[in-house]
Design an enzyme around this catalytic site. Structure first.
Site, PDB file in Angstrom:
ATOM      1  N   ASN A  63      34.978  43.785  32.973  1.00 24.69           N
ATOM      2  CA  ASN A  63      33.858  43.470  33.870  1.00 24.69           C
ATOM      3  C   ASN A  63      33.704  41.958  34.039  1.00 24.69           C
ATOM      4  O   ASN A  63      33.770  41.203  33.078  1.00 24.69           O
ATOM      5  CB  ASN A  63      32.552  44.016  33.287  1.00 24.69           C
ATOM      6  CG  ASN A  63      32.712  45.390  32.706  1.00 24.69           C
ATOM      7  OD1 ASN A  63      32.987  46.330  33.417  1.00 24.69           O
ATOM      8  ND2 ASN A  63      32.584  45.493  31.390  1.00 24.69           N
ATOM      9  N   GLU A  96      42.068  41.453  28.721  1.00 21.87           N
ATOM     10  CA  GLU A  96      40.835  41.525  29.525  1.00 21.87           C
ATOM     11  C   GLU A  96      40.522  40.164  30.135  1.00 21.87           C
ATOM     12  O   GLU A  96      40.083  40.078  31.282  1.00 21.87           O
ATOM     13  CB  GLU A  96      39.657  42.022  28.679  1.00 21.87           C
ATOM     14  CG  GLU A  96      39.878  43.349  27.958  1.00 21.87           C
ATOM     15  CD  GLU A  96      40.418  44.473  28.828  1.00 21.87           C
ATOM     16  OE1 GLU A  96      40.157  44.472  30.035  1.00 21.87           O
ATOM     17  OE2 GLU A  96      41.140  45.347  28.291  1.00 21.87           O
ATOM     18  N   GLU A 130      47.107  46.371  36.407  1.00 27.13           N
ATOM     19  CA  GLU A 130      47.389  46.720  35.014  1.00 27.13           C
ATOM     20  C   GLU A 130      48.808  46.339  34.578  1.00 27.13           C
ATOM     21  O   GLU A 130      48.999  45.788  33.504  1.00 27.13           O
ATOM     22  CB  GLU A 130      47.112  48.205  34.759  1.00 27.13           C
ATOM     23  CG  GLU A 130      45.653  48.603  34.939  1.00 27.13           C
ATOM     24  CD  GLU A 130      44.682  47.798  34.087  1.00 27.13           C
ATOM     25  OE1 GLU A 130      45.121  47.058  33.184  1.00 27.13           O
ATOM     26  OE2 GLU A 130      43.463  47.893  34.343  1.00 27.13           O
TER      27      GLU A 130
HETATM   28  N1  B3K Z   1      40.695  48.396  33.163  1.00 30.47           N
HETATM   29  C1  B3K Z   1      40.277  49.034  31.945  1.00 30.47           C
HETATM   30  C2  B3K Z   1      40.663  50.467  31.859  1.00 30.47           C
HETATM   31  C3  B3K Z   1      39.671  51.378  32.422  1.00 30.47           C
HETATM   32  C4  B3K Z   1      40.059  52.814  32.157  1.00 30.47           C
HETATM   33  C5  B3K Z   1      39.229  53.728  32.933  1.00 30.47           C
HETATM   34  N2  B3K Z   1      39.550  55.123  32.686  1.00 30.47           N
HETATM   35  C6  B3K Z   1      40.813  48.339  30.747  1.00 30.47           C
HETATM   36  C7  B3K Z   1      42.046  47.572  30.956  1.00 30.47           C
HETATM   37  O1  B3K Z   1      43.098  48.071  31.287  1.00 30.47           O
HETATM   38  O2  B3K Z   1      41.971  46.389  30.845  1.00 30.47           O
HETATM   39 ZN    ZN Z   2      43.872  46.256  32.029  1.00 25.81          ZN
END
Ligand code: B3K
Ligand code: ZN
Length: 866
Positions: free
Chosen positions: A274, A307, A329
């Site tokens: 976030n 993150e 990702e």
């Molecule tokens: N983007 C989130 C993953 C969210 C998973 C939702 N089912 C964490 C990450 O890959 O950084």
């Molecule tokens: Zn990620």
């Protein structure tokens, strides 16, 4: 009408990539007003909406389980005839091009067991919105290509929720009557709603700061329960290192004045990026030597980095739709892998990453859930946070980086970030930026995004003594996968070298591009036959089959100057022995013992590398090499080779174990490497059957000043039947029963154990007073670990399958996302004998017959039956 009385729910709708359409309405601004409370939270949302294009379609705001208590348009309350709900979404016909739409809803966070949307964890209130959780908080076009500026106001009881955090920067706060207070946060960067977050609760802060490359000071905060504050130092250091690394390697600077991380105990996966307010599973924040292993420390560093890196690869440039998930990702995993390699050892990190890829992604790619890195369809997007999207996606970026070289790759990423900053982009946009910025044609390479399945490459080397040349013939085959029976040849970059076995001399390290079904390459100047070293550094995520002899492999295991290739030669040497034995052939194992002795005795090698190189292939990896997996034969063969290596080199293991004992704890690479090797030595020593093995393990368990050595000793003991096994498990439990993350290790160690009674033990542990379905970490530590223990899970009685299916059925009622993650091990039935396959299918059918089954589990279980 045969199915009129069927209890099976209709199959969930399929979403298709080809159906993508730009949003009908945009939401440039949103103001959210939260009146927060664990039992009842009120959410008022004010959206500025703008018609996108020339159409007369109504405004559609997604909702999941929401009831609108009030709806206003441009300040006027609507009566109930002016809106309606359609599959949970709020539909409002709007006359003009721009309006202000206000809704009011109520939530019950403490009964939100799905952990999606706004929920309670240990008295905190927190959110999880990716992928489609925001629609459980308020009505909104919940899709990643609708980007808005957020202003968030929170009010709550000041004693219970003294800290109020949201995305962006804090702007105002104050006290209210009745012991309440409020705070407002604004995020100036437009973002999709999956990046929204808030946290409220009684939290302590590890505060620090970072000065960016342009000289701005960013306030950093890691927020945890007061008692956990001493366990946050490693995460903070990782954060600062990540910020510096992204500036140095990608030229990317952080953009807000604050960056906060919050750790929560109940979380469906690792962490969430976030904007400006990352929320983490506490297992990826909290670490101290008493409770965290070196693997845990590395996990904290890697996930904090991952993150943080999303701030550019994910947040500033986000995804147009969820089919593009690997855009953020795959790229971000590639970035975090390289960061961790720079922080530690490139060689060891690469070996670890390939091991993870083979264990998770190769299995996925060869089973019923195989899908391309950019999927074409899905039912439930939560099921697509997979090893293919993440880890294979990272390999695709790695191949492009390799083909381009560092400078041109950087030119490509610069172009990508600059061109798409503030946009919702696609995988194709990334590839185009690589082509234009890096000056390369990736037409054929794009197949990596489209075709599922792990390519097989057959590499045959033949020597012509007369011409003094060698010919390398490469053939590729991409296996059929669900929905993709026929495949085209891929562009496969293979780093290759040839060695003279007499001198150890090395001829080149060339990047060969295999882009046809079959290709030959000729190399001149070889009076005698060289030894082939191919897919060095694991340059392509493929399975290579060669005609190399055990002697060739032994030679490479001792002489290859590429550490990955050297590790790989060791693995292949061991695989050949084990697979031969499982097939009833007696393959000589002395070469394995000699190669291990040679590597362990080489003082120039990094102990962490040595520990990797001498590790036996996992039972699951051996299963992957077989037409039909025979879990019992695999276990027996691996166990006996382990015993042989243990016994033949017993004195070496004793020396290594004694010689790697540290004087005081350190997190230096040298100290971590020594612990890794020490644990490997202990493992072989106990496997040797030496009388004093369990006692030595128990001493290590008792004396260790760190969890790395303590847990390894416990794991080694848990495999056996010694008196020390019971004692160590009891001591561990009594010491850590109050600390959830460490107690997870107690469950996990037993579920992982190579013990004939593991399946019964897991059944008992499922009834243990400390077991709970409400905490995803606890579920994964017992059932997730157990399903990864091939020998135990595939117990011929089928009891393992039943235990996991029971867990899926019970968990699905409260947390479908976490339940669905346990399904894939049951879907591998085609790889097993008929009896096991029938038992596995029976459990999948039993799951599917459950009334009210979630979309998540329905998709995974029904695909697994095909
Ligand atoms: N983007 C989130 C993953 C969210 C998973 C939702 N089912 C964490 C990450 O890959 O950084
Ligand atoms: Zn990620």
């Amino acid at each position: 009408m045969a199915d009129m009385h069927s209890t099976t729910a209709a199959a969930p709708a399929v979403i298709r990539r080809a159906d993508y359409q730009a949003p009908d309405w945009l939401v440039p601004d949103i103001a959210l007003d939260f009146d927060l409370d664990l039992a009842l939270t009120r959410v008022r949302a004010t959206l500025s909406v703008a018609r996108n294009g020339d159409h007369d379609r109504p405004l559609r705001l997604d909702g999941d389980g929401l009831v609108p208590l009030a709806v206003r348009v441009d300040g006027r309350p609507l009566d109930e005839a002016e809106w309606h709900l359609e599959a949970g979404a709020l539909i409002i016909a709007l006359p003009g091009g721009e309006h202000e739409v206000e809704t009011l809803v109520e939530l019950a966070p403490e009964s939100n067991s799905k952990l999606m949307g706004l929920y309670a964890s240990g008295g905190l209130l927190c959110t999880q919105c990716e992928a489609e959780g925001f629609r459980r908080i308020t009505f909104f076009p919940d899709r990643p290509d609708v980007l808005s500026r957020y202003s968030v106001t929170m009010a709550a009881d000041k004693a219970r929720f003294p800290i109020l955090l949201a995305n962006g920067d804090p702007v105002e706060q104050g006290d209210l009557d009745g012991g309440r207070h409020w705070a407002r946060w604004n995020d100036p960067f437009p973002k999709p709603c999956y990046l929204f977050a808030l946290v409220a609760g009684d939290l302590a802060c590890n505060a620090d700061s970072f000065v960016t490359m342009s000289g701005r000071t960013v306030q950093l905060g890691i927020w945890v329960k007061q008692a956990d504050l001493p366990r946050t130092a490693h995460a903070m250091q990782a954060l600062k290192n990540s910020m510096a690394w992204d500036e140095r390697v990608y030229g990317r600077e952080y953009d807000l004045d604050v960056f906060n991380i919050v750790a929560v105990a109940d979380f469906n996966f690792g962490a969430m990026e976030n904007k400006g307010l990352n929320i983490f599973n506490s297992r990826y924040i909290l670490a101290d030597p008493e409770t965290a292993t070196d693997i845990d420390y590395d996990g904290v560093e890697g996930v904090v980095a991952h993150e943080y890196f999303h701030n550019w690869s994910g947040n500033r440039v986000t995804c147009r739709d969820w089919f593009q998930l690997s855009l953020k990702e795959g790229f971000t995993v590639f970035r975090d892998q390289n960061f961790s390699a720079d922080m530690g050892s490139h060689a060891v990190k690469r070996i670890e990453d390939v091991r993870i890829l083979r264990a998770g992604q190769f299995q996925e790619d060869s089973g019923p859930l195989a899908h391309p890195v950019r999927p074409e369809t899905y039912m439930e997007i939560s099921n697509f946070y997979t090893a293919t999207i993440y880890n294979k996606g990272a390999e695709l970026i790695r191949m492009m980086a390799l083909m381009l070289g560092p400078e041109r790759f950087r030119a490509g990423t610069d172009l990508y970030f600059d061109r798409h900053d503030g946009q919702a982009a696609t995988c194709e946009d990334f590839v185009l930026a690589m082509e234009e910025g890096g000056g390369i044609d990736l037409t054929q390479f794009r197949l990596w995004y489209e075709q599922a399945g792990t390519p097989h490459v057959r590499a045959l080397l033949s020597h012509d003594p007369v011409a003094q040349s060698v010919e390398l013939t490469l053939e590729q085959m991409v296996p059929p996968t669900p929905g993709q029976p026929d495949k085209q040849p891929m562009a496969i970059p293979l780093r290759t070298a040839l060695f003279d076995p007499a001198t150890g001399a090395h001829h080149g390290d060339e990047l060969l591009m295999l882009d046809e079904a079959r290709q030959s390459f000729t190399f001149a100047g070889f009076a005698s036959a060289p030894v082939l070293s191919i897919n060095r550094g694991f340059s392509a995520p493929v399975i290579v089959e060669t005609n190399r002899s055990q002697d060739d492999l032994a030679f490479l295991s001792a002489h290859d100057d590429d550490p990955f290739a050297r590790y790989e030669a060791m693995q292949q040497l061991m695989v050949n022995v084990l697979i031969g034995r499982i097939g009833g052939r007696l393959v000589e194992d002395d070469a394995v013992v000699a190669a291990i002795r040679h590597i362990v005795a080489d003082p120039t090698l990094d102990p962490a590398f040595v520990a990797e190189a001498i590790r036996l292939p996992s039972e699951a990896y051996l299963g992957d090499q077989m037409q039909q997996v025979d879990p019992d034969a695999i276990h027996a063969a691996r166990d006996s080779l382990q015993r042989k290596i243990g016994a033949d080199l017993e004195s070496l293991w004793r020396d290594v174990h004694a010689g790697t004992k540290a004087n005081g704890f350190s997190l230096s690479s040298a100290a971590k490497g020594a612990r890794k090797l020490r644990n490997a030595a202990l493992h072989f020593l106990v496997a040797s059957g030496a009388q004093d093995g369990p006692a030595i393990a128990f001493d290590q368990f008792s004396e260790a000043d760190n969890m790395t050595e303590r847990q390894a000793a416990l794991g080694t003991l848990a495999n056996g039947a010694s008196a020390q096994r019971v004692a160590a498990l009891d001591i561990f439990y009594n010491r850590y029963s109050a600390d959830a993350l460490t107690l997870d290790k107690w469950f996990q160690t037993q579920a992982f154990a190579f013990h004939p009674d593991t399946v019964d033990l897991v059944e008992e542990l499922g009834r243990h007073k400390d077991f709970t379905l409400s905490n995803p970490n606890r579920v994964r530590s017992l059932y997730g670990a157990f399903a990864g223990n091939q020998w135990a899970f595939h117990h011929r009685s089928g009891k393992g399958y039943r235990l996991v299916a029971d867990c899926i059925i019970a968990l699905d009622k409260r947390n479908p996302q976490t339940a669905a993650r346990l399904v894939p091990p049951l879907g591998r039935w085609k790889r097993f004998d008929d009896a096991r396959a029938a038992l596995m299918r029976g459990e999948l059918q039993r799951i599917l017959a459950e009334p009210g089954l979630s979309k998540d589990v329905t998709e995974q279980a029904s695909k697994s039956l095909d």
